[in-house]
Structure formats: structure tokens, C-alpha cells
Design a protein around this motif. Structure first.
Motif, PDB file in Angstrom:
ATOM      1  N   ASN A 236     -24.711  13.457  15.415  1.00  0.00           N
ATOM      2  CA  ASN A 236     -25.749  14.121  15.230  1.00  0.00           C
ATOM      3  C   ASN A 236     -25.853  14.129  13.682  1.00  0.00           C
ATOM      4  O   ASN A 236     -26.647  14.656  13.143  1.00  0.00           O
ATOM      5  N   ILE A 237     -25.034  13.323  13.041  1.00  0.00           N
ATOM      6  CA  ILE A 237     -25.177  13.145  11.285  1.00  0.00           C
ATOM      7  C   ILE A 237     -26.378  12.817  10.923  1.00  0.00           C
ATOM      8  O   ILE A 237     -26.792  13.022  10.128  1.00  0.00           O
ATOM      9  N   SER A 238     -27.224  11.778  12.045  1.00  0.00           N
ATOM     10  CA  SER A 238     -28.416  11.430  11.598  1.00  0.00           C
ATOM     11  C   SER A 238     -29.506  12.551  11.666  1.00  0.00           C
ATOM     12  O   SER A 238     -30.815  12.133  11.240  1.00  0.00           O
TER      13      SER A 238
ATOM     14  N   LEU B 277     -27.246  28.233   7.593  1.00  0.00           N
ATOM     15  CA  LEU B 277     -26.994  27.065   8.076  1.00  0.00           C
ATOM     16  C   LEU B 277     -25.322  27.058   7.646  1.00  0.00           C
ATOM     17  O   LEU B 277     -25.066  26.634   6.587  1.00  0.00           O
ATOM     18  N   HIS B 278     -24.572  27.104   8.782  1.00  0.00           N
ATOM     19  CA  HIS B 278     -23.245  26.740   8.541  1.00  0.00           C
ATOM     20  C   HIS B 278     -22.886  25.386   9.032  1.00  0.00           C
ATOM     21  O   HIS B 278     -23.114  25.252  10.353  1.00  0.00           O
ATOM     22  N   LEU B 279     -22.330  24.435   8.491  1.00  0.00           N
ATOM     23  CA  LEU B 279     -21.689  23.152   9.080  1.00  0.00           C
ATOM     24  C   LEU B 279     -20.074  23.093   9.254  1.00  0.00           C
ATOM     25  O   LEU B 279     -19.488  23.789   8.414  1.00  0.00           O
ATOM     26  N   PHE B 280     -20.149  22.706  10.391  1.00  0.00           N
ATOM     27  CA  PHE B 280     -18.343  22.824  10.988  1.00  0.00           C
ATOM     28  C   PHE B 280     -17.937  21.365  11.065  1.00  0.00           C
ATOM     29  O   PHE B 280     -18.775  20.663  11.552  1.00  0.00           O
ATOM     30  N   MET B 281     -17.268  20.846  10.095  1.00  0.00           N
ATOM     31  CA  MET B 281     -16.582  19.826  10.166  1.00  0.00           C
ATOM     32  C   MET B 281     -15.528  19.403  11.389  1.00  0.00           C
ATOM     33  O   MET B 281     -14.638  20.487  11.635  1.00  0.00           O
TER      34      MET B 281
ATOM     35  N   SER C  47     -16.321   9.207   9.141  1.00  0.00           N
ATOM     36  CA  SER C  47     -15.305   8.739   8.002  1.00  0.00           C
ATOM     37  C   SER C  47     -15.128   9.879   7.021  1.00  0.00           C
ATOM     38  O   SER C  47     -16.210  10.406   6.582  1.00  0.00           O
ATOM     39  N   PRO C  48     -14.140   9.607   6.239  1.00  0.00           N
ATOM     40  CA  PRO C  48     -14.002  10.524   4.883  1.00  0.00           C
ATOM     41  C   PRO C  48     -15.116  10.198   3.965  1.00  0.00           C
ATOM     42  O   PRO C  48     -15.665  11.016   3.315  1.00  0.00           O
TER      43      PRO C  48
ATOM     44  N   ILE D 125     -22.027  13.643   3.199  1.00  0.00           N
ATOM     45  CA  ILE D 125     -22.828  14.791   3.744  1.00  0.00           C
ATOM     46  C   ILE D 125     -22.559  16.058   2.980  1.00  0.00           C
ATOM     47  O   ILE D 125     -23.467  16.825   2.691  1.00  0.00           O
ATOM     48  N   LEU D 126     -21.315  16.085   2.328  1.00  0.00           N
ATOM     49  CA  LEU D 126     -20.991  17.482   1.669  1.00  0.00           C
ATOM     50  C   LEU D 126     -21.773  17.458   0.301  1.00  0.00           C
ATOM     51  O   LEU D 126     -22.490  18.555  -0.127  1.00  0.00           O
TER      52      LEU D 126
END
Length: 356
Positions: free
Chosen positions: A162-164, A181-185, A202-203, A209-210
Motif C-alpha cells: 500500500n505504499i503507492s 492520520l497515524h502511520l504504523f510501520m 526497505s530501510p 516515506i517518513l
């Protein structure tokens, strides 16, 4: 900025009221094929634990699961916690919220609801959550909450699938009236272990993204929070320094007032059986609230004392000049190294003192 000399107090307690759930999510920290539902704490025990917590502390209580709305006594629990002057939040998949339930959420005194949305459209979300129709039902639940005037946020677990969709997920949160909006890694625990190889980004992608998340937080009037991504707090300070400005609540919101990994320092997790963990993704135990008081576990647990000693961090986390602000994800360290004090495996940063 943070006052690191301040005594550690529980700011957020995540309480898994039940493991029962109506979905079958691929990333769930509960291993779906081997869930033991026995030992769920009853209402009387839960009230006693709330009494104990409130004798010394006043955290935000996040009621989660499983699906917490599966409990018939959920609103009794909420009402009791609110009567003890606790701020209560509800973490749900949203699919069980109809107009009546939304009204009960409003009347019970719940301050905010988080709804998990893991795709910007039905096919994406439903394949992640394991049940067709869950996307539409979750958004309908959000609409009922909005109708009642109940604050809600969107929680999204980031994976390769879903990163796209990040831009569209952000638009979805805004268009549906979310306040945050809270993003959970993704953390490899429970079912997350099984999909780590195929779904963990990947790192390098994490950093990208961050950084995107930081930029959006500066452009859009929405609460942004990165969870299980402690290196975000390094990125905030690096970017602020590049921009020649000082971190402040006015410009950076809660990100200016907190730190990265809070496991055992400002956050803990209580399981459906009463086991106390540093967080829901770190399967090590500090005690059980049916055997030892919460306050004693919080103050005296060797596990929590260890996590609060930043000088015990190993690898590049131990060398890092940002360790008091970031701390690295202790759960991912545990997954990768079998040692929760080892270095964060998904951080690209090389500390100034590192010999690597």
C-alpha cells in the motif's frame, strides 16, 4: 523539547480487552491460527485495575483488541474509566459501528476513535483485512461517528502493498473528516512474522516515506503521527535544523513533545489476560495485573527499568546522538536480534560516533 529528567509515567496504556475479532488481517500481532481466547479479564477485575492505575496515574486509556466492540460490557468499561477521570480512546476496525453504536460511543464519553484503513480503495483494504466489504463498512462506521460529532483518526499500517497509495490515503482521511492520520510501520510479530519477508519495506523506503510524512505535516492542517517509526523524530529535528528553525508544539504538534519508542517509558500494553508488556508488539512480560498491582509493575519491573536506561542500548543505537529522542524500535530489534536493547534494524542513519 522533552524533559528527559522527568520521572517516567504511563502516558498511554493500550488495553487488549479481547482477542475476538470479525476480521482476519494478514499483519495482526495475534497469530490467527493459534489464538487462545481463554482468560479474558472480567468487568470486576478490569474495574479493580482501573482503580489501581488511577491511584497514581492519569494516562490516556486506549481500548483495543482484537475488536473491542465484541465485548458486551465495552460501554460499562468505558463509563467506569471515564468516571475515574481517564481519557478513553477506542481502537477498532470500524465495521461494527452502526448508527446506534456510534450514538453509544458518543454518550459513553469516548474522546476519540481510531479506525484502521489499510488501503485507499476496497480491493486493497479488503485483501489486507481478509474480509470482503470491510472497507465500505469501516468508512460507513466513520461516517456515523462524524454524524455524532465523535473525533476519529485513520490508522494505516504500511507495507509494500500500500505504499503507492499514500497520497490517496491522505486524501481519504481528509475527505472523510478524520482529525488525524497515524502511520504504523509494520512490526514482525504474530502474523507479521509470516509476512515480514514479503511485506516489510526497505530501510531506504522507510526514510523516504517518513520524509514525505514530515513534508505533509508542514503543509496540511491534520494531526500526523508516525508509530513504530521512532527514527521519524530524528528526521523532524534534522529537517528543522536544515530549515533554521526551532522545534515547537505550534509548528510540529505532539511530535515536538514526545520521543520515538515509548515502550516501557511512557507506554505499555495490557493483554486480554492481564499480562503487561512494554508495547503490544514486544512479546516480553513485566508482570500480570491479576497478581501484582499495575503501579508496582510500572515502577519496579526490571524489564521496564532496563528499557528506561538509554545507556544500555546496543549497536549504533547506543552510539547515536539521537538516542534519547528516537530510541529505535525495541520490538523490531527483538525480532531481528533476539535482544530488545539491540540496534534498530530499519534505520539508515549512521551516528557521528559510529565506527561503522
Amino acid at each position: 523539547m522533552l524533559n528527559h529528567g522527568k520521572a517516567n509515567v504511563p502516558r498511554l496504556i493500550f488495553w487488549e480487552l479481547t482477542k475476538r475479532c470479525n476480521l482476519n488481517c494478514i499483519h495482526c500481532r495475534a497469530e490467527a491460527e493459534d489464538i487462545d481466547f481463554s482468560g479474558e479479564l472480567d468487568l470486576g477485575t478490569i474495574k479493580k485495575v482501573i482503580d489501581d492505575i488511577t491511584t497514581e496515574y492519569s494516562p490516556i486509556l486506549v481500548l483495543t483488541g482484537g475488536e473491542p466492540l465484541y465485548r458486551n460490557d465495552i460501554f460499562d468499561i468505558v463509563s467506569y474509566a471515564v468516571s475515574k477521570n481517564l481519557k478513553v480512546a477506542l481502537a477498532t476496525n470500524g465495521t461494527l459501528i452502526d448508527r446506534e453504536v456510534a450514538g453509544r460511543i458518543k454518550d459513553s464519553g469516548i474522546s476519540r476513535v481510531s479506525i484502521s484503513i489499510d488501503g485507499s480503495y476496497a480491493k486493497s483494504h479488503d485483501s489486507f483485512r481478509g474480509i470482503e466489504g470491510s472497507f465500505d463498512r469501516a468508512l460507513q462506521g466513520a461516517a456515523f461517528l462524524r454524524e455524532q460529532g465523535v473525533e476519529f483518526q485513520i490508522n494505516t499500517t504500511l507495507t509494500k502493498r500500500n505504499i503507492s497509495e499514500l497520497e490517496d490515503l491522505l486524501k481519504l482521511a481528509i475527505s472523510h473528516g478524520a482529525v488525524a492520520l497515524h502511520l504504523f510501520m509494520l512490526v514482525p510479530v504474530g502474523c507479521g512474522v509470516q509476512i515480514a519477508e514479503s511485506e516489510m519495506i526497505s530501510p531506504e523506503k522507510y526514510e523516504e516515506i517518513l520524509t514525505w510524512f514530515y513534508k505533509k505535516s508542514r503543509e496540511i492542517d491534520l494531526e500526523f503521527k508516525a508509530t513504530c517509526a521512532p527514527h521519524y523524530y530524528r528526521i523532524i529535528r534534522q529537517r528543522a535544523a536544515q530549515e533554521g528553525r526551532t522545534i515547537s508544539f505550534a509548528t510540529d504538534g505532539m511530535a515536538a513533545m514526545t520521543r520515538g519508542c515509548l515502550a516501557g517509558t511512557g507506554v505499555c500494553f495490557i493483554s486480554h489476560r492481564g499480562d503487561v508488556q512494554p508495547c503490544g508488539y514486544l512479546p516480553v512480560f513485566a508482570g500480570n495485573v491479576t497478581e501484582t498491582s499495575f503501579s508496582s509493575i510500572w515502577k519496579d519491573s526490571d524489564l521496564f527499568r532496563h528499557l528506561r536506561d538509554f545507556n544500555s542500548l546496543k549497536g549504533k543505537c547506543g552510539l547515536c546522538e539521537y538516542k534519547a529522542l528516537c530510541g529505535g524500535c525495541r520490538a523490531r530489534a527483538y525480532y531481528s536480534h533476539g535482544d530488545y536493547m539491540e540496534e534498530e534494524p530499519y534505520c539508515l542513519y549512521t551516528p557521528a560516533r559510529s565506527s561503522k
